[in-house]
Design a protein around this motif. Structure first.
Motif, PDB file in Angstrom:
ATOM      1  N   UNK B 171       4.248 -16.125 -46.193  1.00 32.50           N
ATOM      2  CA  UNK B 171       4.271 -15.412 -47.285  1.00 32.50           C
ATOM      3  C   UNK B 171       5.210 -14.226 -47.071  1.00 32.50           C
ATOM      4  N   UNK B 172       5.609 -13.897 -45.821  1.00 29.92           N
ATOM      5  CA  UNK B 172       6.336 -12.929 -45.742  1.00 29.92           C
ATOM      6  C   UNK B 172       7.651 -12.548 -46.453  1.00 29.92           C
ATOM      7  N   UNK B 173       8.399 -13.807 -46.545  1.00 29.09           N
ATOM      8  CA  UNK B 173       9.983 -13.714 -47.330  1.00 29.09           C
ATOM      9  C   UNK B 173       9.678 -13.212 -48.587  1.00 29.09           C
ATOM     10  N   UNK B 174       8.731 -13.971 -49.293  1.00 27.23           N
ATOM     11  CA  UNK B 174       8.464 -13.767 -50.614  1.00 27.23           C
ATOM     12  C   UNK B 174       7.861 -12.120 -50.792  1.00 27.23           C
ATOM     13  N   UNK B 175       7.090 -11.881 -50.094  1.00 23.66           N
ATOM     14  CA  UNK B 175       6.490 -10.460 -50.069  1.00 23.66           C
ATOM     15  C   UNK B 175       7.633  -9.534 -50.114  1.00 23.66           C
ATOM     16  N   UNK B 244      13.516  -6.069 -44.487  1.00 24.71           N
ATOM     17  CA  UNK B 244      13.734  -7.507 -44.796  1.00 24.71           C
ATOM     18  C   UNK B 244      14.269  -8.198 -43.649  1.00 24.71           C
ATOM     19  N   UNK B 245      15.435  -7.523 -43.449  1.00 21.34           N
ATOM     20  CA  UNK B 245      16.438  -8.354 -42.522  1.00 21.34           C
ATOM     21  C   UNK B 245      15.837  -8.347 -40.942  1.00 21.34           C
ATOM     22  N   UNK B 246      15.338  -7.107 -40.801  1.00 22.92           N
ATOM     23  CA  UNK B 246      14.583  -7.251 -39.307  1.00 22.92           C
ATOM     24  C   UNK B 246      13.568  -8.177 -39.166  1.00 22.92           C
ATOM     25  N   UNK B 247      12.703  -8.397 -40.093  1.00 27.51           N
ATOM     26  CA  UNK B 247      11.360  -9.111 -40.018  1.00 27.51           C
ATOM     27  C   UNK B 247      11.947 -10.444 -40.208  1.00 27.51           C
ATOM     28  N   UNK B 248      12.979 -11.040 -40.715  1.00 27.74           N
ATOM     29  CA  UNK B 248      13.431 -12.404 -41.105  1.00 27.74           C
ATOM     30  C   UNK B 248      14.562 -12.816 -40.136  1.00 27.74           C
ATOM     31  N   UNK B 249      15.248 -11.922 -39.483  1.00 27.34           N
ATOM     32  CA  UNK B 249      16.374 -12.432 -38.691  1.00 27.34           C
ATOM     33  C   UNK B 249      16.210 -13.756 -37.946  1.00 27.34           C
ATOM     34  N   UNK B 251      14.160 -16.297 -38.087  1.00 29.55           N
ATOM     35  CA  UNK B 251      13.824 -17.436 -38.249  1.00 29.55           C
ATOM     36  C   UNK B 251      14.138 -17.939 -39.823  1.00 29.55           C
ATOM     37  N   UNK B 252      14.332 -16.828 -40.692  1.00 30.01           N
ATOM     38  CA  UNK B 252      14.260 -17.158 -42.183  1.00 30.01           C
ATOM     39  C   UNK B 252      15.744 -17.593 -42.620  1.00 30.01           C
ATOM     40  N   UNK B 253      15.864 -18.499 -43.285  1.00 33.71           N
ATOM     41  CA  UNK B 253      17.629 -18.822 -43.853  1.00 33.71           C
ATOM     42  C   UNK B 253      18.261 -17.882 -44.368  1.00 33.71           C
ATOM     43  N   UNK B 254      17.482 -17.060 -45.301  1.00 36.47           N
ATOM     44  CA  UNK B 254      18.222 -15.936 -45.875  1.00 36.47           C
ATOM     45  C   UNK B 254      18.592 -14.873 -45.253  1.00 36.47           C
ATOM     46  N   UNK B 255      18.040 -14.701 -43.885  1.00 33.62           N
ATOM     47  CA  UNK B 255      18.588 -13.464 -43.048  1.00 33.62           C
ATOM     48  C   UNK B 255      19.287 -14.074 -41.729  1.00 33.62           C
ATOM     49  N   UNK B 256      19.737 -15.555 -41.765  1.00 37.02           N
ATOM     50  CA  UNK B 256      20.373 -15.981 -40.515  1.00 37.02           C
ATOM     51  C   UNK B 256      21.819 -16.107 -40.926  1.00 37.02           C
ATOM     52  N   UNK B 257      22.485 -15.788 -40.069  1.00 38.65           N
ATOM     53  CA  UNK B 257      23.984 -15.873 -40.234  1.00 38.65           C
ATOM     54  C   UNK B 257      24.441 -17.520 -40.579  1.00 38.65           C
ATOM     55  N   UNK B 258      25.264 -17.390 -41.523  1.00 38.20           N
ATOM     56  CA  UNK B 258      25.466 -18.953 -41.738  1.00 38.20           C
ATOM     57  C   UNK B 258      26.072 -19.731 -40.736  1.00 38.20           C
ATOM     58  N   UNK B 259      27.092 -19.296 -39.897  1.00 39.52           N
ATOM     59  CA  UNK B 259      27.847 -20.035 -39.033  1.00 39.52           C
ATOM     60  C   UNK B 259      26.850 -20.328 -37.645  1.00 39.52           C
ATOM     61  N   UNK B 260      25.736 -19.633 -37.638  1.00 39.25           N
ATOM     62  CA  UNK B 260      25.090 -19.584 -36.422  1.00 39.25           C
ATOM     63  C   UNK B 260      24.357 -21.062 -36.443  1.00 39.25           C
TER      64      UNK B 260
END
Lengths: 251, 260
Positions: B171-175, B244-249, B251-260
């Motif tokens: 639930x973390x990304x939604x939270x 948000x970025x630090x918590x998700x970087x 694993x979550x798509x929203x925080x991961x660089x697109x070219x990675x």
């Protein structure tokens, strides 16, 4: 002959919506055996697996275990990894849920990762892995408790052919190394004939066992086995049984 | 380096151009400072009036963060309650919805009947920040992957371990999305609540400084206070985005660089 590891006796299952998923399924799994369940989509193959795993209860019939229920490892159709946990923590999960600390489980996790060929990937995150590698992690997680029985629900269905062929060979090697019994659900007769010593062909709606095919012991399961008479006979027999019991479905 | 320029160059340039045009327009057009103060005058006022404005900034910050903290506790707490005891959640949710759809400006005068002005403002800010955190967290908890839940059940995980090891992280990304919205709304609620409550005198925040300066036709100070509010909002947004970025970087798509 030793008693079967698990026996299904006249097992039936009806879902809450009234659909009868399984009707009068009887099936034995030998200890150390590799049994494949083959059938069209919706024939209740996965339900059989879930019943054996204890994730669902049969409405009719019974499931008999040789002694107590053995330790079970389950591989789902998708890798079902925790995206926020690295490979090590994902594989460790069953041990963690059983109350074992990280340090105590390190050796078991390392061994499971070695078995699936991912010893160097403990720190990687699922999103960094290919589909085949994710499935390997999932298999390592199922193996980490050294289960006596490995239940696999179409684990390679979503993989490309190369990854699938490789994983088939690796699965046979894993089975030989761990000595676990396997129940393997697939809709490919070729995959089932290559991997198993017994194939249970299922017919749909309601799901039932249409035929049991023994794959003759004809040398090691390597590339050459795909040309062996035992393999070809099993493929043909399974395909015939599938066609004969396809029911009224138009396909 | 070039990536930084590409990312921050255009917005900074646009901002600088806007300020330059504003300054030049006011100077060349001879616009009176009580109509539109030049940016340089706004900055000078901010420095000259710092003692008054900083005290008010502090009050607004205090209310904003207190409201956000209460909204976090209340929102996450109620989301867990809804998740754990459906009947209780079904009873409480309509009340939360009613509070959400009623404009806080309309509630503020009523709150003033019972509460001191500063408490009324706090409650206003809480009310607007609370709902997005509640609904996002509840949605995150309700949408845990079914196969993962089954896997936990297979390995004998109880309810609390499943919550702690699976459902809360899921639930973390939604939270965190709710936190970003709630953080911004807490500031808006603190400002709107203060305007509506008409809090005055000692212990008043930036909103009061704006209306007070308005009554005195001190337009430069209105702008200076507005600037502080904007900067606070920006800082709030940056802080919650960073969390948000630090918590998700990893694993979550929203925080991961697109070219990675």
């Amino acid at each position: 002959m030793s008693p079967p590891l698990v026996s299904l006796r006249g097992v039936g299952k009806t879902f809450a919506n009234g659909v009868t998923a399984l009707d009068n399924v009887s099936l034995d799994l030998r200890a150390g055996g590799f049994l494949s369940l083959v059938g069209p989509s919706g024939c209740g193959k996965s339900t059989v697996l879930r019943l054996i795993a204890g994730l669902a209860r049969p409405d009719r019939g019974e499931i008999l275990w040789a002694e107590t229920r053995p330790r079970i490892g389950f591989v789902f159709q998708d890798a079902t990894l925790l995206p926020w946990a690295n490979v090590f923590d994902n594989v460790r999960l069953p041990l963690r849920l059983a109350g074992q600390g990280a340090r105590d489980s390190a050796a078991a996790v390392a061994e499971a990762l070695r078995l699936v060929g991912l010893a160097d990937f403990a720190a990687a995150y699922p999103r960094e892995l290919s589909g085949g590698m994710k499935m390997r992690v999932s298999i390592a997680r199922a193996l980490v408790q050294r289960p006596h029985l490995l239940l696999m629900d179409e684990p390679f269905a979503a993989l490309d052919e190369i990854a699938r062929l490789r994983l088939n060979d690796d699965l046979l090697r894993l089975k030989a190394e761990t000595g676990a019994s396997v129940v393997f659900v697939t809709h490919s007769v070729y995959e089932s004939a290559y991997l198993s010593d017994r194939i249970a062909v299922m017919s749909p709606r309601p799901g039932a066992i249409a035929a049991i095919i023994d794959v003759a012991d004809d040398g090691p399961r390597t590339r050459d086995f795909r040309r062996a008479p035992a393999y070809l006979d099993a493929c043909a027999a399974a395909a015939d049984a599938l066609r004969a019991h396809a029911g009224k479905a138009v396909a | 380096m070039s990536a930084l320029v590409a990312r921050f160059g255009p917005p900074l340039a646009a901002l600088a151009a806007l300020i330059a045009v504003w300054e030049a327009g006011v100077r060349l057009g001879g616009v009176a400072p009580y109509v539109l103060p030049a940016p340089s005058l706004v900055l000078a006022t901010l420095i000259a009036d710092w003692s008054v404005l900083s005290a008010s900034l502090w009050v607004t910050l205090e209310i904003t963060f207190a409201a956000l903290a209460l909204a976090l506790v209340g929102g996450v707490g109620l989301a867990l309650l809804i998740d754990g005891a459906r009947w209780l959640g079904r009873g409480l949710l309509p009340i939360a919805v009613i509070l959400q759809v009623t404009p806080v400006v309309a509630i503020a005068p009523i709150l003033l009947v019972w509460l001191s002005p500063s408490s009324a403002v706090l409650v206003c800010a809480f009310l607007v920040a609370f709902f997005p955190i509640l609904s996002n967290t509840a949605m995150g908890l309700a949408s845990t992957d079914k196969s993962l839940l089954e896997m936990f059940r297979l390995y004998g995980a109880g309810r609390w371990r499943t919550l702690w090891l699976l459902r809360l992280p899921a639930a973390l990304p939604d939270f965190l999305g709710g936190l970003r919205i709630g953080g911004g709304l807490a500031l808006i609620g603190a400002i709107v609540g203060e305007l509506a409550a008409g809090a005055a005198g000692q212990g008043s925040g930036l909103a009061f400084r704006i209306s007070e300066a308005g009554y005195r036709a001190n337009v430069p100070r209105m702008f200076a206070a507005l600037l502080l509010i904007s900067l606070t909002g920006l800082a709030m947004h940056a802080a919650t985005s960073l969390v948000s970025h630090l918590a998700l970087r990893r694993w979550h798509d929203s925080a991961v660089a697109r070219d990675a």
